[in-house]
Design a protein around this motif. Sequence first.
Motif, mmCIF file in Angstrom:
data_model
loop_
_atom_site.group_PDB
_atom_site.id
_atom_site.type_symbol
_atom_site.label_atom_id
_atom_site.label_comp_id
_atom_site.label_asym_id
_atom_site.label_seq_id
_atom_site.Cartn_x
_atom_site.Cartn_y
_atom_site.Cartn_z
ATOM 1 N N ASP A 61 73.049 37.445 -65.282
ATOM 2 C CA ASP A 61 72.351 37.655 -64.017
ATOM 3 C C ASP A 61 73.159 36.992 -62.905
ATOM 4 N N PRO A 62 73.502 37.727 -61.849
ATOM 5 C CA PRO A 62 74.256 37.114 -60.745
ATOM 6 C C PRO A 62 73.594 35.873 -60.173
ATOM 7 N N GLU A 63 72.244 35.793 -60.240
ATOM 8 C CA GLU A 63 71.547 34.606 -59.741
ATOM 9 C C GLU A 63 71.956 33.367 -60.531
ATOM 10 N N VAL A 64 72.094 33.531 -61.849
ATOM 11 C CA VAL A 64 72.488 32.398 -62.684
ATOM 12 C C VAL A 64 73.905 31.967 -62.338
ATOM 13 N N ILE A 65 74.797 32.933 -62.167
ATOM 14 C CA ILE A 65 76.184 32.620 -61.828
ATOM 15 C C ILE A 65 76.249 31.905 -60.484
ATOM 16 N N ALA A 66 75.463 32.372 -59.521
ATOM 17 C CA ALA A 66 75.496 31.802 -58.178
ATOM 18 C C ALA A 66 75.003 30.361 -58.148
ATOM 19 N N ASN A 67 74.076 30.024 -59.052
ATOM 20 C CA ASN A 67 73.445 28.702 -58.991
ATOM 21 C C ASN A 67 73.916 27.739 -60.070
ATOM 22 N N ASP A 68 74.822 28.179 -60.929
ATOM 23 C CA ASP A 68 75.304 27.334 -62.018
ATOM 24 C C ASP A 68 76.661 26.759 -61.631
ATOM 25 N N SER A 69 76.753 25.432 -61.632
ATOM 26 C CA SER A 69 77.989 24.776 -61.187
ATOM 27 C C SER A 69 79.147 24.967 -62.158
ATOM 28 N N PHE A 70 78.861 25.415 -63.393
ATOM 29 C CA PHE A 70 79.924 25.562 -64.389
ATOM 30 C C PHE A 70 80.975 26.582 -63.941
ATOM 31 N N PHE A 71 80.538 27.746 -63.470
ATOM 32 C CA PHE A 71 81.459 28.860 -63.257
ATOM 33 C C PHE A 71 82.514 28.598 -62.188
ATOM 34 N N PRO A 72 82.153 28.136 -60.995
ATOM 35 C CA PRO A 72 83.218 27.908 -60.007
ATOM 36 C C PRO A 72 84.217 26.851 -60.445
ATOM 37 N N ALA A 73 83.741 25.814 -61.145
ATOM 38 C CA ALA A 73 84.664 24.778 -61.618
ATOM 39 C C ALA A 73 85.574 25.322 -62.720
ATOM 40 N N PHE A 74 85.019 26.120 -63.624
ATOM 41 C CA PHE A 74 85.832 26.731 -64.687
ATOM 42 C C PHE A 74 86.900 27.639 -64.077
ATOM 43 N N ILE A 75 86.498 28.483 -63.136
ATOM 44 C CA ILE A 75 87.440 29.392 -62.490
ATOM 45 C C ILE A 75 88.531 28.620 -61.761
ATOM 46 N N ALA A 76 88.162 27.504 -61.117
ATOM 47 C CA ALA A 76 89.165 26.692 -60.418
ATOM 48 C C ALA A 76 90.194 26.154 -61.408
ATOM 49 N N GLY A 77 89.747 25.735 -62.592
ATOM 50 C CA GLY A 77 90.676 25.263 -63.610
ATOM 51 C C GLY A 77 91.610 26.353 -64.077
ATOM 52 N N VAL A 78 91.074 27.545 -64.298
ATOM 53 C CA VAL A 78 91.898 28.684 -64.701
ATOM 54 C C VAL A 78 92.938 28.995 -63.628
ATOM 55 N N GLU A 79 92.482 29.066 -62.382
ATOM 56 C CA GLU A 79 93.381 29.434 -61.286
ATOM 57 C C GLU A 79 94.499 28.415 -61.092
ATOM 58 N N SER A 80 94.225 27.148 -61.364
ATOM 59 C CA SER A 80 95.271 26.129 -61.188
ATOM 60 C C SER A 80 96.439 26.363 -62.134
ATOM 61 N N VAL A 81 96.173 26.980 -63.286
ATOM 62 C CA VAL A 81 97.236 27.312 -64.244
ATOM 63 C C VAL A 81 97.891 28.638 -63.867
ATOM 64 N N LEU A 82 97.075 29.630 -63.531
ATOM 65 C CA LEU A 82 97.620 30.952 -63.225
ATOM 66 C C LEU A 82 98.502 30.938 -61.981
ATOM 67 N N ALA A 83 98.190 30.059 -61.030
ATOM 68 C CA ALA A 83 98.962 30.020 -59.787
ATOM 69 C C ALA A 83 100.423 29.692 -60.029
ATOM 70 N N THR A 84 100.704 28.939 -61.080
ATOM 71 C CA THR A 84 102.085 28.533 -61.347
ATOM 72 C C THR A 84 102.944 29.687 -61.821
ATOM 73 N N THR A 85 102.316 30.772 -62.292
ATOM 74 C CA THR A 85 103.070 31.936 -62.762
ATOM 75 C C THR A 85 102.725 33.196 -61.967
ATOM 76 N N GLU A 86 102.082 33.022 -60.816
ATOM 77 C CA GLU A 86 101.708 34.143 -59.959
ATOM 78 C C GLU A 86 100.919 35.205 -60.735
ATOM 79 N N THR A 87 99.990 34.735 -61.585
ATOM 80 C CA THR A 87 99.145 35.621 -62.378
ATOM 81 C C THR A 87 97.784 35.749 -61.711
ATOM 82 N N ALA A 88 97.276 36.968 -61.642
ATOM 83 C CA ALA A 88 95.989 37.204 -60.996
ATOM 84 C C ALA A 88 94.842 37.024 -61.985
#
Length: 334
Positions: free
Chosen positions: A71-98
Amino acid sequence: MSRTTIADVAREAGVTKATVSHALSGNRPISEETRAKVLAAAEKLNWAPSQSARALANRRANAIAVVLARDPEVIANDSFFPAFIAGVESVLATTETALLLQVVPDRDAEERAYRTLTRGRADGALLLDLRTDDWRIPFLDDLGLPTVLVGAYDQPTRFSCVRTDDAAPVREIIARLRADGHERIAHVSGPLAYVHSKARAEAFVEAVGDDELLREGDFTAASGRARTAELLALPDRPTAILYSNDTMAIAGLSYARSQGLAIPRDLAISGFDDDHLSAHLSPALTSVSSDPAARGRAAARLLQADILGAQPRTEVVDCNVVHFRESTASPVSA
């Protein structure tokens, strides 16, 4: 300054425009020597982003995906997802991976999303919200899509996995509550089809000895409030409640106060995932910091290695830390 065109690339590489097109699309057989000349010319003239040229050369999309059936409501209000995505992006940025993120409403849409990924849209996927009997794992195996499982999946699989210990923090909180005199301890879990919810619920049942005060929520504030109301309506109500995320815990705390209960004198409350607001509530909420960013970084590193042909492996991320705060601070009155 005029814009670089495919004709400029063709001249630089000494080939025709059609050859450039075929070399970059892969739709026609082109010798590796010619393909290399075209890619070198494209990069030199900056006709295409360098990461795109490399992706075409390697037949890779330079992208990984996360598909969420929540449910998008759960994603919007759960602090896990943005922090998890930030961790993923910090690795992907080093190889220009989307990173491709797609939210789907049901299984049919989820299947279509994964099939689309295998048609050149992404090189692999991160699988979240693992379920106890997860159809997606054999499905993705059949598709041949490199995948990293984020959670303690305990069935045989060829995929790499990032694991954390969801049971230990529950045992630690209950031990503290017991030491403070609590005997009626309840747990509002997440959906028990999820492996992390099940692990926490099983740890709770093992620690307290039965499932009398176990109630299943769905991570939303509404379910936290509703399950709290059920528990507090019992003739012999609990004196402490553990929730499987902070959203439910905060809703439960609010409901308990609306019923005239003082926190923690009348009811001790703890959450999970340590939302950034939890330490600033009154009283501050006891919660478990699960460092989703660390899990995101580990999952991204494993997936990048798997895409390049590494052998699947399991990595245990020791990141769960209980932060005891005022919401569980006072012992039960004698």
